[in-house]
Design an enzyme around this catalytic site. Structure first.
Site, PDB file in Angstrom:
ATOM      1  N   SER A 154       0.902  -1.187   0.132  1.00 20.96           N
ATOM      2  CA  SER A 154       0.039   0.037  -0.002  1.00 20.96           C
ATOM      3  C   SER A 154       0.915   1.367   0.121  1.00 20.96           C
ATOM      4  O   SER A 154       1.858   1.578  -0.911  1.00 20.96           O
ATOM      5  CB  SER A 154      -1.092  -0.015   1.124  1.00 20.96           C
ATOM      6  OG  SER A 154      -1.835   0.939   1.155  1.00 20.96           O
ATOM      7  N   ASP A 212      -9.865  -3.412  -4.154  1.00 20.37           N
ATOM      8  CA  ASP A 212      -9.571  -4.586  -3.423  1.00 20.37           C
ATOM      9  C   ASP A 212     -10.430  -4.260  -2.293  1.00 20.37           C
ATOM     10  O   ASP A 212      -9.830  -4.826  -1.160  1.00 20.37           O
ATOM     11  CB  ASP A 212      -8.190  -4.579  -3.084  1.00 20.37           C
ATOM     12  CG  ASP A 212      -7.638  -3.588  -2.481  1.00 20.37           C
ATOM     13  OD1 ASP A 212      -8.139  -2.386  -2.346  1.00 20.37           O
ATOM     14  OD2 ASP A 212      -6.127  -3.430  -2.414  1.00 20.37           O
ATOM     15  N   HIS A 214      -7.653  -5.619   0.533  1.00 17.94           N
ATOM     16  CA  HIS A 214      -6.409  -4.959   0.517  1.00 17.94           C
ATOM     17  C   HIS A 214      -5.392  -5.234   1.623  1.00 17.94           C
ATOM     18  O   HIS A 214      -4.273  -5.499   1.252  1.00 17.94           O
ATOM     19  CB  HIS A 214      -6.817  -3.546   1.021  1.00 17.94           C
ATOM     20  CG  HIS A 214      -5.775  -2.475   0.937  1.00 17.94           C
ATOM     21  ND1 HIS A 214      -5.195  -1.984  -0.420  1.00 17.94           N
ATOM     22  CD2 HIS A 214      -5.015  -1.818   1.991  1.00 17.94           C
ATOM     23  CE1 HIS A 214      -4.290  -1.321  -0.005  1.00 17.94           C
ATOM     24  NE2 HIS A 214      -4.224  -1.002   1.075  1.00 17.94           N
TER      25      HIS A 214
END
Length: 609
Positions: free
Chosen positions: A212, A516, A567
């Site tokens: 991320s 996601d 995620h």
């Protein structure tokens, strides 16, 4: 809890007079926390532990390259190091992550918030406070007991002979801007030294895996060290390490030290916006149920606004590329042929302004695209936040190759892949891996709004819903306009607006789209499949491989099971663990491009040139 402690004292005949501390509040809040987390989140294991590692070990594969992991935003635990009297009760205890965080919020709520908030002018600790990132593998293995983050990947790497000698978790204080991350903590300098040391000891280049916002951190580091030298943080590392003014690694540092860069659910082009505007949790990256519960249960929206706006690091997730990337009011590259309304209007207002000026003339608020929404939000934030944003970040798109070359020396550009070039590392492998198939709340928001003739403060309060007082005032037709002049302008996400028959669907005031579950498909994949195929942003022609992992959760299996594409939960998926293990054990060539979405079509519709 209190009773259990007394039994232990009696059993071991400890003569100690304990103060009458009421632990019941902690027990009550712990119970509420657990009840707010779905049952599947409570279980830490699901029977798949070590399996991916065992499968590769059976093939005779073992550790080949040292591995450095860079967590995403809010993943790293933070602990207090202040010895000021008011902070001593939780010296060396975690103020972010773990059960201690909950107990501190219950008993020292104001002090906890003061410790976590950064100074709005310096972007560093507030007077008396001293919070630092935890160190070591455990800094981001688990957010708290029962909620793993990197633990599954670490387990599987251990099966193929990884340990603390060839595996390093580069924890960082995710609240800080990239500049302050180096200025205060020497983060990029220490990361450079660690990578150089791993290569020297192991005799192999290093594999970087970032999740991320951690992908942005890595970018900035590598760019810095190849000139001087992004979970956002990954890009900053690349640039810092290249830069002669910072990392001093020279133009070949990345080429000589990095074998493969693995981006996991990288939020390259956008994510968080409304967190700065309204303190909304829904738009914050990786806000797992435990973290969201604590912030929403104990802190008002206004207090959450203050926290988010002081955390300069999270501002790297601001929307990038403007209308070129995200479209206009009638069109967006990811709309799809069946779309009945466009993703391009990032903020959409429903209804009319109640009072637009001091003569009571109502007007319709114009819907806003990416290039409008940034300024609109900034107008509703304090001047200190605006200054922080302008001195640390840039969110445009640059096509001029000469300007892109100059941007190598401008640290404000290093978290934006549209304004900087990939490092000079032609042999480095670059793999973009992310999940797809989980409905994702996009940036498009449907707002209700009040507007008043005069603002008495430089910044406005933006709420996610109108207060009872506002509703009462709006319901009165006899209240004179002048009475509104002392009120702040207020907007709120129209949570009552849901329309599942539209395409894309609107749920609780937010457009739902592809992604996601946290980051949109366009943000994760557009640069990987199209942007970095162009020499202006990838002059070394680094090979970029995209692997999309379908989100196929198994009902009643903790965290979605082996095939999740969520995620955060993707860090425990079998497919992603296999990708990391193959890279680390020297068979990364077995990884092939895989697509389950229409990202290539969407990205081709963007006006890159």
């Amino acid at each position: 809890m209190h009773a259990h402690l007394l039994l232990l004292i009696q059993e071991y005949d400890i003569s100690l007079r304990l103060p009458e501390i009421d632990f019941s509040r902690v027990e009550v809040e712990w119970g509420r926390l657990r009840s707010n987390i779905p049952e599947v989140w409570k279980l830490n294991n699901d029977g798949r532990e070590f399996q991916a590692g065992e499968a590769l070990k059976e093939r005779g594969l073992t550790a080949q390259y040292p591995v450095v992991v860079i967590p995403g935003i809010i993943s790293t635990s933070l602990e207090s190091w202040s010895t000021s009297p008011e902070y001593r009760p939780f010296f060396r205890e975690k103020v972010w992550g773990g059960f201690n965080m909950l107990s501190q919020v219950v008993f020292n709520r104001e002090r906890w918030m003061a410790a976590m908030m950064l100074d709005p002018d310096t972007g560093l600790d507030t007077p008396g406070a001293k919070v630092r990132a935890a160190e070591g593998i455990n800094a981001a293995s688990n957010f708290m007991t029962g909620y793993w983050i990197w633990a599954k990947i670490i387990e599987n790497l251990a099966v193929v002979d990884y340990d603390t000698n060839n595996l390093y978790l580069a924890a960082y204080d995710w609240r800080l801007s990239m500049w302050n991350l180096e200025e205060r903590d020497g983060y990029f300098s220490r990361l450079k030294v660690m990578i150089e040391g791993l290569k020297k000891r192991q005799g192999k280049k290093v594999v970087l895996a970032a999740h991320s916002m951690g992908a942005t951190v890595r970018q900035a580091f590598l760019l810095t060290y190849s000139i001087y030298s992004r979970a956002c943080h990954r890009w900053h590392f690349f640039k810092w390490v290249e830069s002669p003014a910072h990392g001093g690694g020279g133009p070949d540092w990345v080429e000589n030290h990095i074998e493969t860069f693995l981006s996991i659910a990288g939020s390259y082009l956008a994510k968080a916006m409304t967190a700065f505007l309204s303190g909304e949790m829904r738009d914050t990256v990786e806000m797992n149920p435990a973290g969201a519960y604590v912030l929403e249960r104990f802190f008002s929206r206004s207090e959450r606004q203050q926290l988010f706006r002081s955390w300069a690091g999270s501002a790297s997730l601001w929307v990038k590329g403007g209308d070129t990337i995200w479209g206009n009011e009638t069109w967006a590259p990811d709309d799809g042929p069946e779309a009945s309304h466009s993703h391009g209007a990032l903020i959409s207002f429903r209804g009319e302004l109640i009072l637009a000026n001091n003569v009571g003339v109502a007007e319709q608020t114009k819907n806003m695209t990416a290039e409008m929404v940034g300024n609109w939000i900034l107008e509703r934030t304090p001047s200190s936040f605006q200054k922080m944003l302008s001195t640390n970040y840039s969110f445009g798109i640059e096509r001029d190759e000469e300007v892109l070359a100059r941007n190598d020396f401008d640290y404000r550009k290093w978290t934006n892949p549209l304004e900087i070039r990939l490092p000079n590392a032609p042999s480095m492998k670059f793999i973009c891996a992310y999940g797809h198939g989980k409905e994702t709340e996009l940036i498009v928001l449907h707002f209700g709004r009040y507007a008043h003739a005069q603002q008495v403060l430089n910044e406005s309060v933006v709420d996610t819903e109108p207060s009872k007082e506002q509703e009462a005032e709006l319901g009165s037709s006899t209240r004179p306009a002048s009475d509104y002049t002392s009120r702040l302008r207020s907007s709120w996400i129209d949570a009552e607006y849901t329309n599942v028959n539209l395409a894309p669907r609107v749920r609780n005031g937010v457009n739902m789209g592809e992604g996601d579950g946290t980051v949109s498909l366009l943000s994760m994949g557009a640069m990987c499949v199209e942007g970095w195929k162009r020499p202006r942003w990838n002059p070394a022609r680094i090979n970029v491989t995209t692997v999309e992992l379908p989100h196929r959760p198994v009902p009643n299996i903790p965290r979605g099971g082996a095939n999740t594409g969520d995620h955060v939960d993707i860090l425990g998926s079998t497919a992603l663990n296999e990708i990391i293990l193959k890279i680390a054990t020297g068979v990364g060539h077995e990884i092939e491009e895989t697509f389950v979405s229409r990202i290539r079509e969407y990205a081709q519709d963007i006006n890159w040139d």
